[in-house]
Design an enzyme around this catalytic site. Structure first.
Site, PDB file in Angstrom:
ATOM      1  N   TYR A   1      61.772 -33.930  62.136  1.00  0.00           N
ATOM      2  CA  TYR A   1      60.981 -35.146  61.948  1.00  0.00           C
ATOM      3  C   TYR A   1      61.576 -36.279  62.778  1.00  0.00           C
ATOM      4  O   TYR A   1      62.761 -36.270  63.097  1.00  0.00           O
ATOM      5  CB  TYR A   1      60.896 -35.535  60.472  1.00  0.00           C
ATOM      6  CG  TYR A   1      62.237 -35.797  59.839  1.00  0.00           C
ATOM      7  CD1 TYR A   1      62.761 -37.082  59.783  1.00  0.00           C
ATOM      8  CD2 TYR A   1      62.991 -34.758  59.318  1.00  0.00           C
ATOM      9  CE1 TYR A   1      64.000 -37.328  59.216  1.00  0.00           C
ATOM     10  CE2 TYR A   1      64.236 -34.988  58.741  1.00  0.00           C
ATOM     11  CZ  TYR A   1      64.728 -36.273  58.695  1.00  0.00           C
ATOM     12  OH  TYR A   1      65.958 -36.506  58.139  1.00  0.00           O
TER      13      TYR A   1
ATOM     14  N   LYS B   1      52.069 -36.131  72.839  1.00  0.00           N
ATOM     15  CA  LYS B   1      53.078 -35.368  73.574  1.00  0.00           C
ATOM     16  C   LYS B   1      53.901 -36.322  74.425  1.00  0.00           C
ATOM     17  O   LYS B   1      53.358 -37.181  75.116  1.00  0.00           O
ATOM     18  CB  LYS B   1      52.431 -34.315  74.470  1.00  0.00           C
ATOM     19  CG  LYS B   1      53.444 -33.482  75.247  1.00  0.00           C
ATOM     20  CD  LYS B   1      52.803 -32.273  75.890  1.00  0.00           C
ATOM     21  CE  LYS B   1      52.326 -32.562  77.268  1.00  0.00           C
ATOM     22  NZ  LYS B   1      52.020 -31.364  78.051  1.00  0.00           N
TER      23      LYS B   1
ATOM     24  N   SER C   1      66.951 -34.485  61.883  1.00  0.00           N
ATOM     25  CA  SER C   1      65.886 -35.182  62.589  1.00  0.00           C
ATOM     26  C   SER C   1      66.122 -35.266  64.090  1.00  0.00           C
ATOM     27  O   SER C   1      67.102 -34.754  64.616  1.00  0.00           O
ATOM     28  CB  SER C   1      65.696 -36.609  62.050  1.00  0.00           C
ATOM     29  OG  SER C   1      66.821 -37.395  62.382  1.00  0.00           O
TER      30      SER C   1
END
Length: 116
Positions: free
Chosen positions: A58, A9, A25
């Site tokens: 991504y 995280k 992305s």
């Protein structure tokens, strides 16, 4: 049995740019990716603290020490420059392994997204 847990995280980074015309992305300063153990192409959940949006895309690496956090393609419509995000990556693992697993939590400087 496999369970899905938080692997990494990056907590409270500011959007530095949004590029609708890029293929897709999220571009993340490569120093932040390394600190969080995120690899190029890995799936990232994006939580926008400003508007409550949650989306997935991504990761692609951005220049080191740039603090860059850029949402690209359609995701650019879900953020504004300056929005505060939480970036989360999950992993599947065996239940017993998951019980002892500790995620890589990164808390960059909230003003410039850099590691201190």
């Amino acid at each position: 049995m496999l369970v899905q847990v938080v692997k990494s995280k990056i907590h409270r980074v500011k959007v530095t740019n949004a590029d609708l015309n890029y293929i897709g992305s999220i571009t993340i300063d490569e120093d932040l990716m390394d600190a969080a153990g995120i690899i190029e192409g890995e799936r990232v959940q994006i939580v926008n603290n400003n508007n409550g949006e949650r989306l997935e895309t991504y990761a692609i690496p951005g220049p080191r020490k740039s603090g860059e956090i850029t949402l690209n393609g359609a995701a650019a419509r879900r953020v504004q420059k300056g929005d505060v995000l939480i970036l989360i990556v999950y992993a599947f693992m065996e239940l017993e392994e998951a019980k002892n697993f500790k995620p890589q939590l990164v808390f960059p400087n909230e003003e410039n997204n850099l590691l201190e």
